[in-house]
Design a protein around this motif. Sequence first.
Motif, PDB file in Angstrom:
ATOM      1  N   LEU A 148       1.418   9.132  -6.249  1.00 32.59           N
ATOM      2  CA  LEU A 148       1.723  10.530  -5.929  1.00 32.59           C
ATOM      3  C   LEU A 148       2.759  11.097  -6.883  1.00 32.59           C
ATOM      4  O   LEU A 148       2.634  12.243  -7.343  1.00 32.59           O
ATOM      5  CB  LEU A 148       2.216  10.616  -4.484  1.00 32.59           C
ATOM      6  N   ILE A 149       3.768  10.305  -7.209  1.00 25.58           N
ATOM      7  CA  ILE A 149       4.803  10.773  -8.142  1.00 25.58           C
ATOM      8  C   ILE A 149       4.199  11.017  -9.519  1.00 25.58           C
ATOM      9  O   ILE A 149       4.479  12.031 -10.174  1.00 25.58           O
ATOM     10  CB  ILE A 149       5.951   9.741  -8.212  1.00 25.58           C
ATOM     11  N   ILE A 150       3.360  10.094  -9.977  1.00 25.82           N
ATOM     12  CA  ILE A 150       2.709  10.274 -11.288  1.00 25.82           C
ATOM     13  C   ILE A 150       1.836  11.517 -11.287  1.00 25.82           C
ATOM     14  O   ILE A 150       1.817  12.291 -12.255  1.00 25.82           O
ATOM     15  CB  ILE A 150       1.890   9.022 -11.636  1.00 25.82           C
ATOM     16  N   ALA A 151       1.093  11.744 -10.195  1.00 24.74           N
ATOM     17  CA  ALA A 151       0.229  12.928 -10.113  1.00 24.74           C
ATOM     18  C   ALA A 151       1.045  14.215 -10.150  1.00 24.74           C
ATOM     19  O   ALA A 151       0.661  15.197 -10.805  1.00 24.74           O
ATOM     20  CB  ALA A 151      -0.608  12.865  -8.837  1.00 24.74           C
ATOM     21  N   ILE A 152       2.186  14.234  -9.482  1.00 27.74           N
ATOM     22  CA  ILE A 152       3.040  15.436  -9.482  1.00 27.74           C
ATOM     23  C   ILE A 152       3.584  15.712 -10.877  1.00 27.74           C
ATOM     24  O   ILE A 152       3.603  16.858 -11.342  1.00 27.74           O
ATOM     25  CB  ILE A 152       4.179  15.269  -8.455  1.00 27.74           C
ATOM     26  N   VAL A 153       4.028  14.659 -11.566  1.00 25.13           N
ATOM     27  CA  VAL A 153       4.566  14.842 -12.926  1.00 25.13           C
ATOM     28  C   VAL A 153       3.486  15.366 -13.865  1.00 25.13           C
ATOM     29  O   VAL A 153       3.719  16.312 -14.645  1.00 25.13           O
ATOM     30  CB  VAL A 153       5.149  13.510 -13.437  1.00 25.13           C
ATOM     31  N   LEU A 154       2.290  14.791 -13.809  1.00 24.16           N
ATOM     32  CA  LEU A 154       1.203  15.251 -14.677  1.00 24.16           C
ATOM     33  C   LEU A 154       0.780  16.670 -14.324  1.00 24.16           C
ATOM     34  O   LEU A 154       0.453  17.465 -15.217  1.00 24.16           O
ATOM     35  CB  LEU A 154       0.009  14.307 -14.548  1.00 24.16           C
ATOM     36  N   PHE A 155       0.800  17.022 -13.067  1.00 24.61           N
ATOM     37  CA  PHE A 155       0.417  18.379 -12.664  1.00 24.61           C
ATOM     38  C   PHE A 155       1.417  19.404 -13.188  1.00 24.61           C
ATOM     39  O   PHE A 155       1.034  20.496 -13.616  1.00 24.61           O
ATOM     40  CB  PHE A 155       0.328  18.446 -11.140  1.00 24.61           C
ATOM     41  N   ILE A 171       0.828  -1.219   0.000  1.00 25.00           N
ATOM     42  CA  ILE A 171       0.000   0.000   0.000  1.00 25.00           C
ATOM     43  C   ILE A 171       0.865   1.273   0.000  1.00 25.00           C
ATOM     44  O   ILE A 171       0.632   2.169  -0.824  1.00 25.00           O
ATOM     45  CB  ILE A 171      -0.971  -0.019   1.192  1.00 25.00           C
ATOM     46  N   PRO A 172       1.857   1.429   0.879  1.00 30.39           N
ATOM     47  CA  PRO A 172       2.672   2.655   0.814  1.00 30.39           C
ATOM     48  C   PRO A 172       3.409   2.826  -0.504  1.00 30.39           C
ATOM     49  O   PRO A 172       3.510   3.936  -1.017  1.00 30.39           O
ATOM     50  CB  PRO A 172       3.649   2.482   1.980  1.00 30.39           C
ATOM     51  N   VAL A 173       3.912   1.717  -1.056  1.00 27.64           N
ATOM     52  CA  VAL A 173       4.612   1.817  -2.340  1.00 27.64           C
ATOM     53  C   VAL A 173       3.648   2.277  -3.433  1.00 27.64           C
ATOM     54  O   VAL A 173       3.992   3.146  -4.261  1.00 27.64           O
ATOM     55  CB  VAL A 173       5.242   0.454  -2.710  1.00 27.64           C
ATOM     56  N   THR A 174       2.434   1.716  -3.450  1.00 30.71           N
ATOM     57  CA  THR A 174       1.442   2.113  -4.455  1.00 30.71           C
ATOM     58  C   THR A 174       1.075   3.583  -4.307  1.00 30.71           C
ATOM     59  O   THR A 174       0.965   4.312  -5.301  1.00 30.71           O
ATOM     60  CB  THR A 174       0.181   1.238  -4.317  1.00 30.71           C
TER      61      THR A 174
END
Length: 217
Positions: A147-154, A139-142
């Motif tokens: 979160l990393i993907i969301a930051i890159v897309l943002f 769960i923490p890894v997912t």
Amino acid sequence: MFCGYRNVAFLRLMCFSVLLTGVSTESVRSPTPTLNVTNKGNDLYFIASPPKSSPQCWQYVFTYSKCNENPDIIKVTTVNNWSANVGYDGACKYKVQVQAKYDTTYCGEGEQDSNMSSPVYFGQDGDPNLPFKVVMSVIPVTVCVCLIIAIVLFRRHKDKFLPKIPNPSYFFKDMYDTKKLKDLYTTELYVPNEEKNKVRKDEHILHEEETSSAKEE
């Protein structure tokens, strides 16, 4: 001499008789049963070899433990076909032993209990909390990956989510810039060409009328 010889022979006979009596009355220890452990579905089966004589006089005692817990005991007879079964936990390692016990109450002092068999091991010790630990690790890894993907897309599309707002300081700076205000009020307004030509014609006619009046005077 003859009497002495007879006494010695009698003593020897008596000693030999006592020895034979001791051997005949001494109970014999039963051989240790062989043990086999198998798994079928959700059960673990303990199967021991049957006694060689008088099965009604024997009782088998299975001693087993799992996951290093305290041992449990199961007693079986010929009715159970010298076997027992318990629920199987795949996360535990089982240790099983068996001993044959002779029933002296109903069968007399014919034989002695057998020795405890050598332990038979089945399975491997595992972690019963392994699924919970795996879930708590995944769960923490997912969450971190999402979160990393969301930051890159943002960062790529931040102009769509947060459009740029002009800085108010520039607006107030222009308001108090006197040079720009002067240029704003002194700039010639746009006049269409037709209106310019009409104004010129009127000025020309007015000028001719003024010239004619001056000549008449």
